[in-house]
Design a protein around this motif. Structure first.
Motif, PDB file in Angstrom:
ATOM      1  N   THR A 114       5.011  -5.744   8.616  1.00 60.31           N
ATOM      2  CA  THR A 114       5.929  -6.067   7.504  1.00 60.31           C
ATOM      3  C   THR A 114       5.144  -7.665   6.943  1.00 60.31           C
ATOM      4  O   THR A 114       4.932  -7.881   5.730  1.00 60.31           O
ATOM      5  CB  THR A 114       7.199  -6.301   7.620  1.00 60.31           C
ATOM      6  N   ALA A 115       4.878  -8.570   7.955  1.00 64.42           N
ATOM      7  CA  ALA A 115       4.729 -10.077   7.593  1.00 64.42           C
ATOM      8  C   ALA A 115       3.034  -9.807   7.080  1.00 64.42           C
ATOM      9  O   ALA A 115       2.754 -10.275   5.630  1.00 64.42           O
ATOM     10  CB  ALA A 115       4.443 -10.815   8.794  1.00 64.42           C
ATOM     11  N   ASN A 116       2.380  -8.957   7.702  1.00 67.96           N
ATOM     12  CA  ASN A 116       0.852  -8.907   7.003  1.00 67.96           C
ATOM     13  C   ASN A 116       1.025  -8.337   5.541  1.00 67.96           C
ATOM     14  O   ASN A 116       0.381  -8.636   4.708  1.00 67.96           O
ATOM     15  CB  ASN A 116       0.207  -7.799   7.956  1.00 67.96           C
ATOM     16  N   LEU A 117       1.993  -7.095   5.344  1.00 66.15           N
ATOM     17  CA  LEU A 117       2.176  -6.660   3.965  1.00 66.15           C
ATOM     18  C   LEU A 117       2.671  -7.688   2.782  1.00 66.15           C
ATOM     19  O   LEU A 117       2.061  -7.876   1.940  1.00 66.15           O
ATOM     20  CB  LEU A 117       2.981  -5.411   3.936  1.00 66.15           C
ATOM     21  N   ILE A 118       3.431  -8.458   3.370  1.00 63.89           N
ATOM     22  CA  ILE A 118       4.087  -9.479   2.603  1.00 63.89           C
ATOM     23  C   ILE A 118       2.924 -10.618   2.036  1.00 63.89           C
ATOM     24  O   ILE A 118       2.749 -11.153   1.012  1.00 63.89           O
ATOM     25  CB  ILE A 118       5.386 -10.234   3.241  1.00 63.89           C
ATOM     26  N   MET A 119       2.266 -10.993   3.217  1.00 70.70           N
ATOM     27  CA  MET A 119       1.120 -11.726   2.980  1.00 70.70           C
ATOM     28  C   MET A 119      -0.039 -11.381   1.908  1.00 70.70           C
ATOM     29  O   MET A 119      -0.382 -12.151   0.985  1.00 70.70           O
ATOM     30  CB  MET A 119       0.353 -12.315   4.187  1.00 70.70           C
ATOM     31  N   ARG A 120      -0.383 -10.176   2.265  1.00 71.67           N
ATOM     32  CA  ARG A 120      -1.131  -9.319   1.200  1.00 71.67           C
ATOM     33  C   ARG A 120      -0.437  -9.447  -0.242  1.00 71.67           C
ATOM     34  O   ARG A 120      -1.229  -9.666  -1.091  1.00 71.67           O
ATOM     35  CB  ARG A 120      -1.519  -7.955   1.808  1.00 71.67           C
ATOM     36  N   LEU A 121       0.632  -9.042  -0.350  1.00 77.15           N
ATOM     37  CA  LEU A 121       1.381  -8.825  -1.673  1.00 77.15           C
ATOM     38  C   LEU A 121       1.438 -10.398  -2.305  1.00 77.15           C
ATOM     39  O   LEU A 121       1.108 -10.441  -3.449  1.00 77.15           O
ATOM     40  CB  LEU A 121       2.597  -8.447  -1.657  1.00 77.15           C
ATOM     41  N   SER A 122       1.759 -11.314  -1.494  1.00 79.33           N
ATOM     42  CA  SER A 122       2.199 -12.701  -1.887  1.00 79.33           C
ATOM     43  C   SER A 122       0.664 -13.134  -2.469  1.00 79.33           C
ATOM     44  O   SER A 122       0.482 -13.808  -3.492  1.00 79.33           O
ATOM     45  CB  SER A 122       2.314 -13.678  -0.829  1.00 79.33           C
ATOM     46  N   SER A 123      -0.539 -12.846  -1.731  1.00 78.44           N
ATOM     47  CA  SER A 123      -1.849 -13.350  -2.192  1.00 78.44           C
ATOM     48  C   SER A 123      -2.080 -12.378  -3.464  1.00 78.44           C
ATOM     49  O   SER A 123      -2.859 -12.965  -4.462  1.00 78.44           O
ATOM     50  CB  SER A 123      -2.808 -12.857  -1.082  1.00 78.44           C
ATOM     51  N   ALA A 143      -5.799  -4.155 -10.146  1.00 80.98           N
ATOM     52  CA  ALA A 143      -5.889  -2.857  -9.387  1.00 80.98           C
ATOM     53  C   ALA A 143      -5.366  -3.367  -7.686  1.00 80.98           C
ATOM     54  O   ALA A 143      -4.570  -2.591  -7.014  1.00 80.98           O
ATOM     55  CB  ALA A 143      -7.145  -2.121  -9.351  1.00 80.98           C
ATOM     56  N   ALA A 144      -5.749  -4.690  -7.421  1.00 78.93           N
ATOM     57  CA  ALA A 144      -5.447  -5.140  -6.019  1.00 78.93           C
ATOM     58  C   ALA A 144      -3.880  -5.387  -6.198  1.00 78.93           C
ATOM     59  O   ALA A 144      -3.511  -5.171  -4.951  1.00 78.93           O
ATOM     60  CB  ALA A 144      -6.396  -6.333  -5.905  1.00 78.93           C
ATOM     61  N   THR A 145      -3.416  -5.824  -7.041  1.00 74.75           N
ATOM     62  CA  THR A 145      -2.081  -6.107  -7.107  1.00 74.75           C
ATOM     63  C   THR A 145      -1.252  -4.806  -7.032  1.00 74.75           C
ATOM     64  O   THR A 145      -0.112  -4.556  -6.189  1.00 74.75           O
ATOM     65  CB  THR A 145      -1.428  -6.960  -8.399  1.00 74.75           C
ATOM     66  N   ASN A 146      -1.734  -3.938  -7.849  1.00 77.53           N
ATOM     67  CA  ASN A 146      -0.928  -2.572  -7.921  1.00 77.53           C
ATOM     68  C   ASN A 146      -1.142  -1.851  -6.574  1.00 77.53           C
ATOM     69  O   ASN A 146      -0.101  -1.168  -6.071  1.00 77.53           O
ATOM     70  CB  ASN A 146      -1.734  -1.796  -8.967  1.00 77.53           C
ATOM     71  N   SER A 147      -2.149  -2.098  -6.052  1.00 79.92           N
ATOM     72  CA  SER A 147      -2.489  -1.467  -4.515  1.00 79.92           C
ATOM     73  C   SER A 147      -1.731  -2.061  -3.473  1.00 79.92           C
ATOM     74  O   SER A 147      -0.722  -1.225  -2.628  1.00 79.92           O
ATOM     75  CB  SER A 147      -3.989  -1.569  -4.079  1.00 79.92           C
ATOM     76  N   ALA A 148      -1.419  -3.319  -3.545  1.00 82.48           N
ATOM     77  CA  ALA A 148      -0.455  -4.019  -2.429  1.00 82.48           C
ATOM     78  C   ALA A 148       0.975  -3.879  -2.800  1.00 82.48           C
ATOM     79  O   ALA A 148       1.898  -3.555  -2.011  1.00 82.48           O
ATOM     80  CB  ALA A 148      -0.823  -5.843  -2.880  1.00 82.48           C
ATOM     81  N   LEU A 149       1.272  -3.608  -4.045  1.00 84.05           N
ATOM     82  CA  LEU A 149       2.720  -3.220  -4.423  1.00 84.05           C
ATOM     83  C   LEU A 149       3.101  -1.831  -4.089  1.00 84.05           C
ATOM     84  O   LEU A 149       4.122  -1.576  -3.260  1.00 84.05           O
ATOM     85  CB  LEU A 149       3.069  -3.325  -5.828  1.00 84.05           C
ATOM     86  N   ARG A 150       2.033  -0.714  -4.116  1.00 82.29           N
ATOM     87  CA  ARG A 150       2.253   0.573  -3.735  1.00 82.29           C
ATOM     88  C   ARG A 150       2.410   0.535  -2.180  1.00 82.29           C
ATOM     89  O   ARG A 150       3.172   1.437  -1.540  1.00 82.29           O
ATOM     90  CB  ARG A 150       1.062   1.352  -4.204  1.00 82.29           C
ATOM     91  N   THR A 151       1.724  -0.213  -1.234  1.00 82.65           N
ATOM     92  CA  THR A 151       1.669  -0.532   0.089  1.00 82.65           C
ATOM     93  C   THR A 151       3.126  -0.859   0.653  1.00 82.65           C
ATOM     94  O   THR A 151       3.675  -0.217   1.458  1.00 82.65           O
ATOM     95  CB  THR A 151       0.723  -1.122   0.696  1.00 82.65           C
ATOM     96  N   ILE A 152       3.539  -1.849  -0.176  1.00 84.28           N
ATOM     97  CA  ILE A 152       4.731  -2.226   0.059  1.00 84.28           C
ATOM     98  C   ILE A 152       6.001  -1.267  -0.280  1.00 84.28           C
ATOM     99  O   ILE A 152       6.727  -0.861   0.806  1.00 84.28           O
ATOM    100  CB  ILE A 152       5.192  -3.598  -0.637  1.00 84.28           C
ATOM    101  N   THR A 153       5.836  -0.552  -1.140  1.00 84.29           N
ATOM    102  CA  THR A 153       6.921   0.251  -1.564  1.00 84.29           C
ATOM    103  C   THR A 153       6.866   1.720  -0.647  1.00 84.29           C
ATOM    104  O   THR A 153       7.981   2.251  -0.647  1.00 84.29           O
ATOM    105  CB  THR A 153       6.886   0.812  -2.950  1.00 84.29           C
ATOM    106  N   ALA A 154       5.494   1.881  -0.249  1.00 85.07           N
ATOM    107  CA  ALA A 154       5.417   3.330   0.690  1.00 85.07           C
ATOM    108  C   ALA A 154       6.118   3.048   2.199  1.00 85.07           C
ATOM    109  O   ALA A 154       6.215   3.983   2.791  1.00 85.07           O
ATOM    110  CB  ALA A 154       3.962   3.435   0.803  1.00 85.07           C
ATOM    111  N   GLN A 155       6.301   1.824   2.433  1.00 87.14           N
ATOM    112  CA  GLN A 155       6.894   1.419   3.623  1.00 87.14           C
ATOM    113  C   GLN A 155       8.292   1.724   4.008  1.00 87.14           C
ATOM    114  O   GLN A 155       9.521   1.908   3.305  1.00 87.14           O
ATOM    115  CB  GLN A 155       6.950   0.015   4.055  1.00 87.14           C
TER     116      GLN A 155
END
Length: 155
Positions: A114-123, A143-155
């Protein structure tokens, strides 16, 4: 041992061996002292010896190609819990420890992921905001921001 300590111990085992520990391995690991021996005045050694004996006998008599870890888990769960699963407290783990604390708690790993995902999304959001402010929003940034958001919401 508290649930967090169990999770840490499980993660340490996985880092050392590249896989999660079986019930037998986990009990053995969490019940030894720092010196690598079982505490005196407990039935820990007796339980481990009984489990090892049953595991060896089951592996020797098994006609299936079931992995040893599966056999270990079956035998150890048989020793640790009632057959009808009414006893959710594992044998030998003390008061307050639930079955879920021992078998499959992945709190520490989940927390790291979760911390890694939050760091990726934040970046990604930071990169997006910088691009918006400069007036140079590229399809790659979106696309990178969209991908990070999708990863977070898939969790």
């Amino acid at each position: 041992m508290a649930p967090q300590a169990f999770a840490n111990s499980r993660d340490e085992f996985e880092m050392e061996h590249g896989r999660e520990p079986g019930g037998y391995e986990f009990f053995d690991r969490t019940h030894k002292t720092k010196d690598g021996v079982y505490p005196e005045n407990t039935n820990t050694q007796e339980l481990i010896d009984m489990a090892k004996s049953k595991i060896d006998a089951s592996v020797a008599s098994s006609s299936s190609s079931k992995p040893r870890i599966e056999v270990e888990d079956e035998v150890f769960n048989e020793l640790m819990y009632d057959k009808d699963n009414s006893n959710q407290k594992p044998v030998g783990y003390g008061f307050g420890v639930k079955r879920s604390d021992v078998m499959g708690v992945k709190f520490a790993r989940h927390k790291k992921e979760t911390a890694n995902l939050i760091m990726r999304l934040s970046s990604s959001v930071s990169d997006l905001l910088t691009a918006v402010q400069s007036g140079r929003v590229s399809p790659e940034t979106l696309a990178a921001t969209n991908s990070a958001l999708r990863t977070i919401t898939a969790q």
